[in-house]
Design a protein around this motif. Sequence first.
Motif, PDB file in Angstrom:
ATOM      1  N   ALA A  57       0.904  -1.146   0.012  1.00  0.00           N
ATOM      2  CA  ALA A  57       0.014   0.004  -0.032  1.00  0.00           C
ATOM      3  C   ALA A  57       0.882   1.247  -0.003  1.00  0.00           C
ATOM      4  CB  ALA A  57      -0.989   0.090   1.234  1.00  0.00           C
ATOM      5  N   ASP A  58       2.108   0.916   0.517  1.00  0.00           N
ATOM      6  CA  ASP A  58       2.878   2.389   0.647  1.00  0.00           C
ATOM      7  C   ASP A  58       3.645   2.828  -0.900  1.00  0.00           C
ATOM      8  OD1 ASP A  58       2.462   2.673   3.394  1.00  0.00           O
ATOM      9  OD2 ASP A  58       4.115   1.535   3.879  1.00  0.00           O
ATOM     10  N   MET A  59       3.599   1.613  -1.666  1.00  0.00           N
ATOM     11  CA  MET A  59       4.612   1.822  -2.948  1.00  0.00           C
ATOM     12  C   MET A  59       3.581   2.409  -3.970  1.00  0.00           C
ATOM     13  SD  MET A  59       6.642  -1.365  -3.391  1.00  0.00           S
ATOM     14  CE  MET A  59       7.587  -2.237  -2.000  1.00  0.00           C
ATOM     15  N   ASN A  60       2.172   2.151  -4.008  1.00  0.00           N
ATOM     16  CA  ASN A  60       1.300   2.609  -4.895  1.00  0.00           C
ATOM     17  C   ASN A  60       0.568   3.948  -4.358  1.00  0.00           C
ATOM     18  OD1 ASN A  60       1.836   0.352  -6.394  1.00  0.00           O
ATOM     19  ND2 ASN A  60       0.339  -0.826  -5.619  1.00  0.00           N
ATOM     20  N   VAL A  61       1.232   4.881  -4.067  1.00  0.00           N
ATOM     21  CA  VAL A  61       0.667   6.253  -3.689  1.00  0.00           C
ATOM     22  C   VAL A  61       0.449   6.894  -5.053  1.00  0.00           C
ATOM     23  CG1 VAL A  61       1.310   8.434  -2.377  1.00  0.00           C
ATOM     24  CG2 VAL A  61       1.617   6.109  -1.453  1.00  0.00           C
ATOM     25  N   ASP A  62      -0.513   7.588  -5.170  1.00  0.00           N
ATOM     26  CA  ASP A  62      -0.862   8.466  -6.217  1.00  0.00           C
ATOM     27  C   ASP A  62      -0.643   9.853  -5.726  1.00  0.00           C
ATOM     28  OD1 ASP A  62      -1.643   9.543  -8.722  1.00  0.00           O
ATOM     29  OD2 ASP A  62      -3.759   9.268  -8.242  1.00  0.00           O
ATOM     30  N   ALA A  63       0.281  10.671  -6.513  1.00  0.00           N
ATOM     31  CA  ALA A  63       0.587  11.881  -6.003  1.00  0.00           C
ATOM     32  C   ALA A  63      -0.558  12.961  -6.191  1.00  0.00           C
ATOM     33  CB  ALA A  63       1.670  12.517  -6.718  1.00  0.00           C
ATOM     34  N   TYR A  64      -1.405  12.677  -7.237  1.00  0.00           N
ATOM     35  CA  TYR A  64      -2.695  13.756  -7.563  1.00  0.00           C
ATOM     36  C   TYR A  64      -3.687  13.401  -6.548  1.00  0.00           C
ATOM     37  CZ  TYR A  64      -0.452  14.537 -12.098  1.00  0.00           C
ATOM     38  OH  TYR A  64       0.458  15.028 -13.287  1.00  0.00           O
ATOM     39  N   GLN A  65      -3.874  12.313  -6.144  1.00  0.00           N
ATOM     40  CA  GLN A  65      -4.890  11.996  -5.110  1.00  0.00           C
ATOM     41  C   GLN A  65      -4.507  12.350  -3.634  1.00  0.00           C
ATOM     42  OE1 GLN A  65      -5.935   7.905  -5.009  1.00  0.00           O
ATOM     43  NE2 GLN A  65      -7.859   8.190  -4.181  1.00  0.00           N
ATOM     44  N   HIS A  83      -2.787  14.801  -3.072  1.00  0.00           N
ATOM     45  CA  HIS A  83      -2.727  16.405  -2.905  1.00  0.00           C
ATOM     46  C   HIS A  83      -4.064  16.970  -3.098  1.00  0.00           C
ATOM     47  CE1 HIS A  83       1.454  16.548  -1.395  1.00  0.00           C
ATOM     48  NE2 HIS A  83       1.876  15.705  -2.271  1.00  0.00           N
ATOM     49  N   GLY A  84      -4.856  15.826  -3.480  1.00  0.00           N
ATOM     50  CA  GLY A  84      -6.225  16.605  -4.191  1.00  0.00           C
ATOM     51  C   GLY A  84      -6.032  17.387  -5.180  1.00  0.00           C
TER      52      GLY A  84
END
Length: 133
Positions: A64-72, A74-75
């Motif tokens: 779960a830590d590897m698949n972080v979506d930067a757009y989501q 930071h909104g």
Amino acid sequence: MAMFKTKLITLTITLALTNLAGCSSKDNIIPPSDTNISEVYKNHVTTNSNQSLRLAVNEPLARADMNVDAYQLHGIKRNEYQYLPNPTLYMYVNHKLSEIDRSPIPAFITEFKMYERDEYALPSEVNINFGIK
């Protein structure tokens, strides 16, 4: 001339003594510490009772830590721009002999894009047939 030499010698001796006095006062600048590196390491790493300190630091990241979506995270809304089609062309070069020393050159395939660079389409310029094979 003699007065100039006297002033130069006085200045040189003063600078040398100042330099030696400055280097000898290291303990005033960096105070001695009772802690060593292993104590600092133990204070910053938390472990279970049956887990070694080395495993606590080298623990792999969870999926779960590897698949972080930067757009989501930071909104921020994603850009809706798409690339215009720029097909990849392939060229086959047959084997041949070198013209200079008649040594063999093996056959190879090279690829290049049809256009010099990729261009973005505006949201109203989306090609409806792009992506269909």
